[in-house]
Design an enzyme around this catalytic site. Structure first.
Site, mmCIF file in Angstrom:
data_model
loop_
_atom_site.group_PDB
_atom_site.id
_atom_site.type_symbol
_atom_site.label_atom_id
_atom_site.label_comp_id
_atom_site.label_asym_id
_atom_site.label_seq_id
_atom_site.Cartn_x
_atom_site.Cartn_y
_atom_site.Cartn_z
ATOM 1 N N ASP A 50 0.814 -1.211 0.000
ATOM 2 C CA ASP A 50 0.000 0.000 0.000
ATOM 3 C C ASP A 50 0.855 1.272 0.000
ATOM 4 O O ASP A 50 0.405 2.326 0.430
ATOM 5 C CB ASP A 50 -0.974 -0.001 1.184
ATOM 6 C CG ASP A 50 -0.238 -0.116 2.505
ATOM 7 O OD1 ASP A 50 0.994 -0.342 2.481
ATOM 8 O OD2 ASP A 50 -0.888 0.017 3.557
ATOM 9 N N HIS A 57 24.494 2.094 -17.050
ATOM 10 C CA HIS A 57 23.382 2.461 -16.167
ATOM 11 C C HIS A 57 23.483 1.744 -14.813
ATOM 12 O O HIS A 57 22.484 1.279 -14.272
ATOM 13 C CB HIS A 57 22.036 2.170 -16.844
ATOM 14 C CG HIS A 57 21.775 3.084 -18.008
ATOM 15 N ND1 HIS A 57 20.880 2.819 -19.000
ATOM 16 C CD2 HIS A 57 22.321 4.280 -18.335
ATOM 17 C CE1 HIS A 57 20.887 3.800 -19.890
ATOM 18 N NE2 HIS A 57 21.756 4.702 -19.504
ATOM 19 N N ASP A 108 27.273 9.976 -12.202
ATOM 20 C CA ASP A 108 26.336 10.651 -13.098
ATOM 21 C C ASP A 108 25.110 10.951 -12.248
ATOM 22 O O ASP A 108 24.330 10.054 -11.934
ATOM 23 C CB ASP A 108 26.005 9.711 -14.271
ATOM 24 C CG ASP A 108 25.109 10.367 -15.310
ATOM 25 O OD1 ASP A 108 24.481 11.395 -15.008
ATOM 26 O OD2 ASP A 108 25.032 9.821 -16.428
ATOM 27 N N ASP A 110 21.927 17.268 -15.621
ATOM 28 C CA ASP A 110 22.432 15.914 -15.894
ATOM 29 C C ASP A 110 23.945 16.031 -16.041
ATOM 30 O O ASP A 110 24.436 16.436 -17.090
ATOM 31 C CB ASP A 110 21.760 15.406 -17.181
ATOM 32 C CG ASP A 110 22.212 14.003 -17.565
ATOM 33 O OD1 ASP A 110 22.939 13.369 -16.779
ATOM 34 O OD2 ASP A 110 21.828 13.541 -18.658
ATOM 35 N N HIS A 164 27.972 4.930 -26.653
ATOM 36 C CA HIS A 164 26.753 5.751 -26.635
ATOM 37 C C HIS A 164 26.975 7.022 -27.437
ATOM 38 O O HIS A 164 28.076 7.286 -27.902
ATOM 39 C CB HIS A 164 26.313 6.058 -25.196
ATOM 40 C CG HIS A 164 27.335 6.749 -24.349
ATOM 41 N ND1 HIS A 164 27.575 8.103 -24.449
ATOM 42 C CD2 HIS A 164 28.172 6.284 -23.384
ATOM 43 C CE1 HIS A 164 28.515 8.427 -23.565
ATOM 44 N NE2 HIS A 164 28.908 7.349 -22.913
ATOM 45 N N HIS A 176 22.032 14.475 -25.569
ATOM 46 C CA HIS A 176 20.579 14.417 -25.782
ATOM 47 C C HIS A 176 20.005 15.751 -25.358
ATOM 48 O O HIS A 176 20.654 16.519 -24.626
ATOM 49 C CB HIS A 176 19.962 13.265 -24.962
ATOM 50 C CG HIS A 176 20.407 13.244 -23.524
ATOM 51 N ND1 HIS A 176 19.832 14.035 -22.554
ATOM 52 C CD2 HIS A 176 21.401 12.561 -22.893
ATOM 53 C CE1 HIS A 176 20.446 13.815 -21.392
ATOM 54 N NE2 HIS A 176 21.412 12.936 -21.572
ATOM 55 N N HIS A 208 16.050 12.957 -20.625
ATOM 56 C CA HIS A 208 16.197 12.749 -22.070
ATOM 57 C C HIS A 208 15.000 13.464 -22.669
ATOM 58 O O HIS A 208 13.938 12.879 -22.839
ATOM 59 C CB HIS A 208 16.209 11.259 -22.415
ATOM 60 C CG HIS A 208 17.402 10.544 -21.853
ATOM 61 N ND1 HIS A 208 17.488 9.189 -21.730
ATOM 62 C CD2 HIS A 208 18.582 11.017 -21.361
ATOM 63 C CE1 HIS A 208 18.663 8.854 -21.198
ATOM 64 N NE2 HIS A 208 19.333 9.957 -20.960
ATOM 65 N N GLU A 255 28.443 14.624 -23.510
ATOM 66 C CA GLU A 255 28.904 13.606 -22.569
ATOM 67 C C GLU A 255 29.653 12.444 -23.199
ATOM 68 O O GLU A 255 29.205 11.301 -23.131
ATOM 69 C CB GLU A 255 27.702 13.069 -21.783
ATOM 70 C CG GLU A 255 26.487 12.682 -22.632
ATOM 71 C CD GLU A 255 25.384 12.044 -21.807
ATOM 72 O OE1 GLU A 255 25.674 11.105 -21.050
ATOM 73 O OE2 GLU A 255 24.231 12.473 -21.929
ATOM 74 N N TYR A 267 35.070 3.396 -22.062
ATOM 75 C CA TYR A 267 34.795 2.312 -21.112
ATOM 76 C C TYR A 267 35.589 1.085 -21.538
ATOM 77 O O TYR A 267 35.367 0.541 -22.625
ATOM 78 C CB TYR A 267 33.285 2.007 -21.090
ATOM 79 C CG TYR A 267 32.455 3.270 -20.976
ATOM 80 C CD1 TYR A 267 32.152 3.833 -19.734
ATOM 81 C CD2 TYR A 267 32.027 3.950 -22.124
ATOM 82 C CE1 TYR A 267 31.422 5.014 -19.640
ATOM 83 C CE2 TYR A 267 31.300 5.130 -22.033
ATOM 84 C CZ TYR A 267 31.000 5.656 -20.792
ATOM 85 O OH TYR A 267 30.287 6.832 -20.702
ATOM 86 N N ARG A 289 33.399 9.089 -17.973
ATOM 87 C CA ARG A 289 32.471 9.946 -18.723
ATOM 88 C C ARG A 289 32.567 11.342 -18.117
ATOM 89 O O ARG A 289 32.726 11.482 -16.905
ATOM 90 C CB ARG A 289 31.031 9.413 -18.644
ATOM 91 C CG ARG A 289 30.040 10.277 -19.405
ATOM 92 C CD ARG A 289 28.701 9.576 -19.714
ATOM 93 N NE ARG A 289 27.926 9.217 -18.548
ATOM 94 C CZ ARG A 289 27.823 7.998 -18.051
ATOM 95 N NH1 ARG A 289 28.464 6.988 -18.623
ATOM 96 N NH2 ARG A 289 27.101 7.751 -16.981
ATOM 97 N N GLU A 304 30.301 14.856 -18.396
ATOM 98 C CA GLU A 304 29.028 15.332 -18.952
ATOM 99 C C GLU A 304 28.676 16.709 -18.408
ATOM 100 O O GLU A 304 28.674 16.926 -17.198
ATOM 101 C CB GLU A 304 27.907 14.347 -18.576
ATOM 102 C CG GLU A 304 26.524 14.809 -18.996
ATOM 103 C CD GLU A 304 25.439 13.775 -18.749
ATOM 104 O OE1 GLU A 304 25.558 13.002 -17.777
ATOM 105 O OE2 GLU A 304 24.470 13.742 -19.521
HETATM 106 N N1 GLY Z 1 21.970 10.421 -16.813
HETATM 107 C C1 GLY Z 1 21.537 9.852 -18.024
HETATM 108 C C2 GLY Z 1 22.318 10.297 -19.163
HETATM 109 O O1 GLY Z 1 23.413 10.807 -19.000
HETATM 110 O O2 GLY Z 1 21.882 10.238 -20.285
HETATM 111 MN MN MN Z 2 23.969 11.684 -17.206
HETATM 112 MN MN MN Z 3 22.937 12.581 -20.156
#
Ligand code: GLY
Ligand code: MN
Ligand code: MN
Length: 434
Positions: free
Chosen positions: A36, A239, A256, A267, A346, A350, A357, A380, A384, A402, A404
């Protein structure tokens, strides 16, 4: 965000929807977490964009040119007992007085009222496929009108997805949206700095995550997405959100994490050494990612297209990987074959806004979208190199990096909203030492 801005957005949308037509949007609904207990409520971004109304069980109806009111908000009725248990509700009076609705009805009465509003309209604009229950309900309302067609009821005959119209509006950020995004970036920058200063071998990923919870909560901001706090090899899992491992001397820590303020996201990613000092191998790869990020950010300016920053990052990274002997071959061929994808899988960014996103088309027809002032994107790049990577010198194993930042396209070029956060090796090491 002022009521005038919400009104301006609704009017802009209604102009596109056109007289004789209707737009219908559902709010988000509460989601069960376990038994609940519900997840903390997060409003649907499109609904929030048009109303600022932050309750579940609401429906927004826009009927351009309707004499008795163009903006109708269905929402929960006031209910003292429910409000004692679950929190305050605006009710119909609040919808009109505080959210500027022309008219408001209890959500429980929608089945009796909405078919009458749909009747005689030609096109229905809505988000097909977003909320299955709502799609189904819309068909029930339409069928109710159909059942009366022999007595002359006119059934809407065109169903149009709202995505394109509304999401193109959302892509261009207004002055007040930019100011909220700057605020979100500033809070996230402060949190990343805290994390760098608190980091040391022996602590856990979750204890560094706690620094973000602290800074965000203190500023009435929420996580815009689950934070990724990955040390060592965990940094190679794009992720990774378990955030449970102990921080080892000699490893890197990739974080991140970004907050949202009134729904507007930041982000940001930084990667730094757990012990405060980059090893020579870590440093070489880090400098390469940073160089790629700078090259990509330099391509963010009006007139350039969406893919220009990505192309710039790919070029720098591929060239660097050849120099570091992680790739073999000629630059042109390795780029053409996308050989870099083994270590950089990647894309370079974005759109960013009410959704991390964010919405907005990346291509118009076959052409990449041209960047224009008011658009916000992330830049970003990363590298890796998981442990046991075949044919790869051991010194690179287990390094995930990374970097970003959040970048606004301006008339003159760009502004990095997260610029307050160090990214050079020297600055990062200095901050961690201080
Ligand atoms: N935090 C998600 C990305 O960097 O796209
Ligand atoms: Mn990110
Ligand atoms: Mn991002």
């Amino acid at each position: 965000m002022t009521p005038t801005e919400f009104k301006r957005r609704r009017n802009q949308l209604m102009k596109m929807v056109g007289k004789g037509n209707i737009a219908i949007l559902s709010s988000a609904s509460e989601q069960t977490r376990n038994r609940d207990v519900d997840y903390i409520f997060r409003q649907d971004s499109d609904f929030l964009y048009l109303t600022g109304f932050n309750e579940p069980d609401a429906v927004l109806v826009l009927i351009p040119g309707r004499k008795h009111g163009e903006y109708i908000l269905f929402c929960r009725e006031k209910d003292p007992e429910q409000e004692t248990w679950h929190g305050r509700r605006a009710g119909q009076q609040g919808a009109i007085e505080d959210f500027a609705a022309d008219d408001s009805f209890p959500i429980d009465d929608i089945d009796d009222i909405l078919p009458g509003m749909l009747e005689g309209r030609q096109k229905v604009f809505h988000f097909m496929g977003r909320y299955a229950d709502f799609d189904q309900q819309l068909m029930v309302w339409v069928n109710q009108i159909k059942a009366r067609s022999r007595s002359g009821a006119h059934v809407p005959y065109e169903y149009v997805s709202l995505d394109h119209l509304l999401h193109d509006m959302r892509l261009y950020k207004s002055r007040s949206e930019i100011s909220l995004m700057k605020k979100a970036a500033k809070i996230s920058v402060a949190a990343h700095k805290r994390a760098m200063q608190q980091c040391k071998p022996g602590k856990y990923e979750y204890s560094i995550e706690a620094e973000y919870n602290h800074e965000f909560c203190l500023n009435n901001a929420q996580h815009a997405y689950p934070p990724i706090v990955g040390s060592g090899e965990n940094g190679c899992i794009l992720h990774y959100t378990e955030n449970s491992d102990q921080l080892k001397d000699g490893d890197l820590l990739l974080i991140d994490a970004g907050c949202e303020v009134q729904g507007y996201a930041s982000d940001i990613t930084r990667t730094f050494p757990v012990n405060g000092h980059f090893s020579p191998a870590q440093r070489e790869l880090y400098e390469l990612v940073l160089q790629a990020q700078k090259a990509a950010i330099n391509k963010v300016k009006p007139g350039n297209h969406w893919n220009d920053p990505h192309n710039a990052a790919v070029r720098v990274i591929t060239k660097g990987l050849i120099e570091l002997k992680l790739l073999k071959g000629t630059l042109a061929k390795l780029i053409k074959d996308q050989a870099y994808k083994r270590f950089y899988m990647h894309r370079t960014g974005h759109w960013l806004g009410l959704d991390v996103h964010d919405v907005g088309d990346y291509k118009l027809g076959e052409q990449w979208r041209v960047l224009e002032p008011g658009m916000v994107l992330t830049v970003e790049p990363g590298l890796y190199i998981p442990a046991n990577s075949k044919g790869v010198n051991r010194k690179w194993w287990g390094i995930g990096i990374r970097i970003e930042d959040d970048v606004l396209v301006t008339v003159k070029g760009h502004e990095v909203l997260s610029a307050g956060l160090p990214s050079s090796v020297d600055e990062v090491e200095a901050l961690m030492a201080g």
